[in-house]
Design an enzyme around this catalytic site. Structure first.
Site, PDB file in Angstrom:
ATOM      1  N   SER A  84      28.019 -54.022 -34.873  1.00 19.44           N
ATOM      2  CA  SER A  84      27.868 -52.602 -35.226  1.00 19.44           C
ATOM      3  C   SER A  84      28.453 -51.630 -34.210  1.00 19.44           C
ATOM      4  O   SER A  84      28.495 -50.429 -34.473  1.00 19.44           O
ATOM      5  CB  SER A  84      26.396 -52.276 -35.470  1.00 19.44           C
ATOM      6  N   LYS A 222      25.975 -46.931 -28.468  1.00 17.25           N
ATOM      7  CA  LYS A 222      25.885 -47.579 -29.773  1.00 17.25           C
ATOM      8  C   LYS A 222      25.606 -49.044 -29.516  1.00 17.25           C
ATOM      9  O   LYS A 222      26.247 -49.672 -28.662  1.00 17.25           O
ATOM     10  CB  LYS A 222      27.196 -47.434 -30.575  1.00 17.25           C
ATOM     11  N   THR A 223      24.672 -49.591 -30.266  1.00 15.42           N
ATOM     12  CA  THR A 223      24.329 -51.000 -30.124  1.00 15.42           C
ATOM     13  C   THR A 223      25.039 -51.848 -31.174  1.00 15.42           C
ATOM     14  O   THR A 223      25.556 -51.331 -32.175  1.00 15.42           O
ATOM     15  CB  THR A 223      22.814 -51.210 -30.266  1.00 15.42           C
TER      16      THR A 223
END
Length: 286
Positions: A84, A222-223
């Site tokens: 992601s 963002k992970t």
């Protein structure tokens, strides 16, 4: 050429030419604009990965001093599925290409009930990014289309730049792969709005990434949660820390045994915090 590394053993024992030769390809990639003594190899960070039974790497750039801190150089250069974290590029491409006008555009829910309840609704691009809604970004990728997507992957030199058989899942199925080295370069350019996108588009994505923002610091990231080529659970955190008006882009990458997969969200959060505290953050002195 002299290299000055820190860490218990590296700064004392590895100044010989063989070490320099072994590191040169890596340094020429991420640190091409830097002097060799601006790289700190910090193997003391291994203790934090060990605490959670994780194997991984970490890299950070101190913009004010032009210095890099890296743990586990070998892994730092290896490519993995971005999972992601690719939503950073996906959102940039969507808005730059005009397929999505801005981050307020509503993405229609396809009506399929999924385990993550946060995904089961109509939502804006901003909201989809914040809850990391895979189905929404799969729709966006289809809107962008293969040719436009490939153009931008090539323009960004995003990892191996491979889309694979499906334009709506190539960042999840091992087709697209990117290294922590390359991720750090991307997020660094995003922060300073140096990517080949409109400044307003880059600013929108930067705002999507902000997780904590107060008078002491700003933490944005963002992970990602995927698998390694061998099938182990894989985690990413890509972003930056701001403190005292100084900026520190960073990237964290690690894998754990399958028995710990359900713990990844908590491990990811705590491991990042442990590393940042170790490096001196959250104290207002950086």
């Amino acid at each position: 050429m002299n290299f000055f590394f820190s860490g218990n053993s590296i700064n004392r024992k590895f100044s010989n030419s063989l070490f320099v030769i072994a590191l040169f390809p890596f340094l020429s990639t991420i640190f091409s604009a830097c002097r060799s003594n601006n790289v700190k190899v910090d193997n003391e960070l291994k203790q934090h990965f060990n605490k959670y039974g994780a194997v991984g790497c970490f890299g950070m750039f101190d913009n004010s001093r032009g210095k890099y801190t890296v743990y586990n150089i070998e892994r730092f250069r290896e490519r993995y599925s971005p999972a992601s974290t690719f939503k950073i590029a996906n959102a940039l491409i969507a808005m730059q290409s005009g397929k999505v006008r801005d981050d307020s555009v509503i993405i229609q829910w396809d009506g399929v009930q999924r385990a993550n309840e946060a995904w089961n609704r109509d939502m804006s691009l901003y909201q989809a990014f914040r809850v990391s809604a895979v189905p929404a970004f799969q729709q966006i990728a289809k809107l962008i289309g293969r040719d436009t997507m490939q153009f931008w992957l090539d323009s960004l030199k995003y990892g191996n730049m491979k889309i694979g058989p499906a334009v709506d899942s190539f960042w999840l199925d091992q087709s697209l792969q990117i290294s922590a080295d390359e991720q750090l370069g991307l997020v660094k350019k995003l922060y300073f709005k140096q990517l080949p996108f409109r400044a307003s588009v880059q600013e929108s994505v930067k705002k999507m990434m902000i997780q904590e923002n107060n008078s002491a610091y700003q933490l944005a990231f963002k992970t990602g949660w995927g698998t390694t080529p061998s099938g182990k659970p894989l985690a990413w955190v890509v972003g930056w820390m701001e403190e005292n008006r100084h900026t520190y882009p960073f990237v964290l990458n690690f894998e754990v045994d399958a028995s710990k997969e359900s713990e990844i969200p908590e491990i990811r959060k705590q491991l990042l915090k442990d590393i940042l505290i170790d490096l001196g953050f959250y104290k207002g002195r950086m």
